[in-house]
Scaffold this motif. Structure first.
Motif, PDB file in Angstrom:
ATOM      1  N   PRO A  63       0.838  -1.207   0.000  1.00 27.32           N
ATOM      2  CA  PRO A  63       0.000   0.000   0.000  1.00 27.32           C
ATOM      3  C   PRO A  63       0.868   1.250   0.000  1.00 27.32           C
ATOM      4  O   PRO A  63       1.893   1.312   0.689  1.00 27.32           O
ATOM      5  CB  PRO A  63      -0.788  -0.121   1.301  1.00 27.32           C
ATOM      6  N   GLY A  64       0.458   2.221  -0.804  1.00 28.52           N
ATOM      7  CA  GLY A  64       1.223   3.444  -0.949  1.00 28.52           C
ATOM      8  C   GLY A  64       2.257   3.390  -2.056  1.00 28.52           C
ATOM      9  O   GLY A  64       2.849   4.417  -2.409  1.00 28.52           O
ATOM     10  N   GLY A  65       2.486   2.206  -2.597  1.00 26.23           N
ATOM     11  CA  GLY A  65       3.478   2.040  -3.645  1.00 26.23           C
ATOM     12  C   GLY A  65       2.956   2.416  -5.020  1.00 26.23           C
ATOM     13  O   GLY A  65       1.821   2.899  -5.168  1.00 26.23           O
ATOM     14  N   SER A  66       3.806   2.186  -6.015  1.00 29.74           N
ATOM     15  CA  SER A  66       3.481   2.569  -7.390  1.00 29.74           C
ATOM     16  C   SER A  66       3.757   1.419  -8.351  1.00 29.74           C
ATOM     17  O   SER A  66       4.628   0.581  -8.102  1.00 29.74           O
ATOM     18  CB  SER A  66       4.331   3.772  -7.817  1.00 29.74           C
ATOM     19  N   LEU A  67       3.013   1.406  -9.430  1.00 29.92           N
ATOM     20  CA  LEU A  67       3.237   0.496 -10.552  1.00 29.92           C
ATOM     21  C   LEU A  67       2.914   1.237 -11.831  1.00 29.92           C
ATOM     22  O   LEU A  67       2.092   2.165 -11.827  1.00 29.92           O
ATOM     23  CB  LEU A  67       2.342  -0.745 -10.461  1.00 29.92           C
ATOM     24  N   ARG A  68       3.542   0.790 -12.913  1.00 34.46           N
ATOM     25  CA  ARG A  68       3.243   1.357 -14.218  1.00 34.46           C
ATOM     26  C   ARG A  68       2.876   0.227 -15.166  1.00 34.46           C
ATOM     27  O   ARG A  68       3.686  -0.675 -15.394  1.00 34.46           O
ATOM     28  CB  ARG A  68       4.443   2.131 -14.770  1.00 34.46           C
ATOM     29  N   LEU A  69       1.676   0.297 -15.695  1.00 33.73           N
ATOM     30  CA  LEU A  69       1.215  -0.679 -16.679  1.00 33.73           C
ATOM     31  C   LEU A  69       1.430  -0.143 -18.086  1.00 33.73           C
ATOM     32  O   LEU A  69       1.308   1.064 -18.324  1.00 33.73           O
ATOM     33  CB  LEU A  69      -0.266  -0.987 -16.482  1.00 33.73           C
ATOM     34  N   SER A  70       1.738  -1.057 -19.000  1.00 36.41           N
ATOM     35  CA  SER A  70       1.878  -0.712 -20.414  1.00 36.41           C
ATOM     36  C   SER A  70       1.034  -1.669 -21.246  1.00 36.41           C
ATOM     37  O   SER A  70       0.847  -2.826 -20.870  1.00 36.41           O
ATOM     38  CB  SER A  70       3.336  -0.824 -20.857  1.00 36.41           C
ATOM     39  N   CYS A  71       0.559  -1.171 -22.363  1.00 36.88           N
ATOM     40  CA  CYS A  71      -0.223  -1.993 -23.290  1.00 36.88           C
ATOM     41  C   CYS A  71       0.093  -1.543 -24.702  1.00 36.88           C
ATOM     42  O   CYS A  71      -0.093  -0.368 -25.033  1.00 36.88           O
ATOM     43  CB  CYS A  71      -1.709  -1.874 -23.005  1.00 36.88           C
ATOM     44  N   THR A  72       0.546  -2.471 -25.525  1.00 36.88           N
ATOM     45  CA  THR A  72       0.876  -2.161 -26.914  1.00 36.88           C
ATOM     46  C   THR A  72      -0.032  -2.923 -27.865  1.00 36.88           C
ATOM     47  O   THR A  72      -0.220  -4.139 -27.706  1.00 36.88           O
ATOM     48  CB  THR A  72       2.342  -2.517 -27.214  1.00 36.88           C
TER      49      THR A  72
ATOM     50  N   GLN B   1       0.084   4.961 -15.068  1.00 36.37           N
ATOM     51  CA  GLN B   1       0.931   5.159 -13.901  1.00 36.37           C
ATOM     52  C   GLN B   1       0.029   5.164 -12.668  1.00 36.37           C
ATOM     53  O   GLN B   1      -0.877   6.001 -12.568  1.00 36.37           O
ATOM     54  CB  GLN B   1       1.688   6.480 -14.009  1.00 36.37           C
ATOM     55  N   MET B   2       0.280   4.243 -11.781  1.00 32.70           N
ATOM     56  CA  MET B   2      -0.556   4.093 -10.595  1.00 32.70           C
ATOM     57  C   MET B   2       0.279   4.407  -9.356  1.00 32.70           C
ATOM     58  O   MET B   2       1.249   3.701  -9.067  1.00 32.70           O
ATOM     59  CB  MET B   2      -1.107   2.665 -10.510  1.00 32.70           C
ATOM     60  N   ASN B   3      -0.092   5.462  -8.662  1.00 36.46           N
ATOM     61  CA  ASN B   3       0.597   5.874  -7.442  1.00 36.46           C
ATOM     62  C   ASN B   3      -0.341   5.760  -6.250  1.00 36.46           C
ATOM     63  O   ASN B   3      -1.557   5.664  -6.402  1.00 36.46           O
ATOM     64  CB  ASN B   3       1.077   7.321  -7.576  1.00 36.46           C
ATOM     65  N   SER B   4       0.235   5.794  -5.073  1.00 38.51           N
ATOM     66  CA  SER B   4      -0.547   5.730  -3.830  1.00 38.51           C
ATOM     67  C   SER B   4      -1.554   4.580  -3.868  1.00 38.51           C
ATOM     68  O   SER B   4      -2.736   4.746  -3.550  1.00 38.51           O
ATOM     69  CB  SER B   4      -1.277   7.060  -3.604  1.00 38.51           C
ATOM     70  N   LEU B   5      -1.076   3.427  -4.245  1.00 44.54           N
ATOM     71  CA  LEU B   5      -1.967   2.279  -4.408  1.00 44.54           C
ATOM     72  C   LEU B   5      -2.589   1.854  -3.087  1.00 44.54           C
ATOM     73  O   LEU B   5      -1.954   1.937  -2.018  1.00 44.54           O
ATOM     74  CB  LEU B   5      -1.210   1.117  -5.050  1.00 44.54           C
ATOM     75  N   LYS B   6      -3.832   1.406  -3.184  1.00 41.77           N
ATOM     76  CA  LYS B   6      -4.599   0.983  -2.018  1.00 41.77           C
ATOM     77  C   LYS B   6      -4.982  -0.494  -2.158  1.00 41.77           C
ATOM     78  O   LYS B   6      -4.976  -1.038  -3.261  1.00 41.77           O
ATOM     79  CB  LYS B   6      -5.869   1.817  -1.912  1.00 41.77           C
ATOM     80  N   PHE B   7      -5.353  -1.096  -1.032  1.00 43.07           N
ATOM     81  CA  PHE B   7      -5.792  -2.490  -1.067  1.00 43.07           C
ATOM     82  C   PHE B   7      -6.900  -2.684  -2.101  1.00 43.07           C
ATOM     83  O   PHE B   7      -6.911  -3.685  -2.825  1.00 43.07           O
ATOM     84  CB  PHE B   7      -6.300  -2.931   0.299  1.00 43.07           C
TER      85      PHE B   7
END
Length: 121
Positions: A14-23, A81-87
């Motif tokens: 929780p609170g972390g970040s991920l970045r998704l990509s789609c081509t 871009q996903m920041n401040s991720l929650k459950f």
């Protein structure tokens, strides 16, 4: 046919970040809207964010201020871009694109295979 290939999912605290990509690849003349949807266990698939070719964006209320969608038209790629991720962001995230296969065709929707995002401590 059009193929959408997603990447970037995973496990994050929780609170972390991920970045998704789609081509997108295949028979593509142009792409109108690209977007991200998600589906949590026992819930319906819902729109997370979408972006037009001109850069107009739309976000679900639950992710506004935390997620940012962007697009590289030259690469037929959309990012989330996903920041401040929650459950409650835990879900399978699906890429979606409305593609025109050749001049004069109506756009048709295509889906990626999905990528799992898990937010857990």
């Amino acid at each position: 046919q059009v193929q959408l290939v997603e990447s970037g999912g995973g496990l994050v605290q929780p609170g972390g970040s991920l970045r998704l990509s789609c081509t997108a690849s295949g028979s593509i003349f142009s792409i109108y809207v690209m977007g991200w949807y998600r589906q949590a266990p026992g819930k319906q698939r819902e729109l997370v964010a979408a972006i037009t070719g001109g850069g107009t964006t739309n976000y679900a209320e639950s992710v506004k201020g935390r997620f940012t969608i962007s697009r590289d038209n030259a690469k037929n790629t959309v990012y989330l871009q996903m920041n401040s991720l929650k459950f409650e962001d835990t879900a399978v995230y699906y890429c979606n694109a409305y593609v025109v296969h050749k001049l004069g065709d109506n756009p048709q929707g295509s889906w990626g295979q999905g990528t799992q995002v898990t937010v857990s401590s």
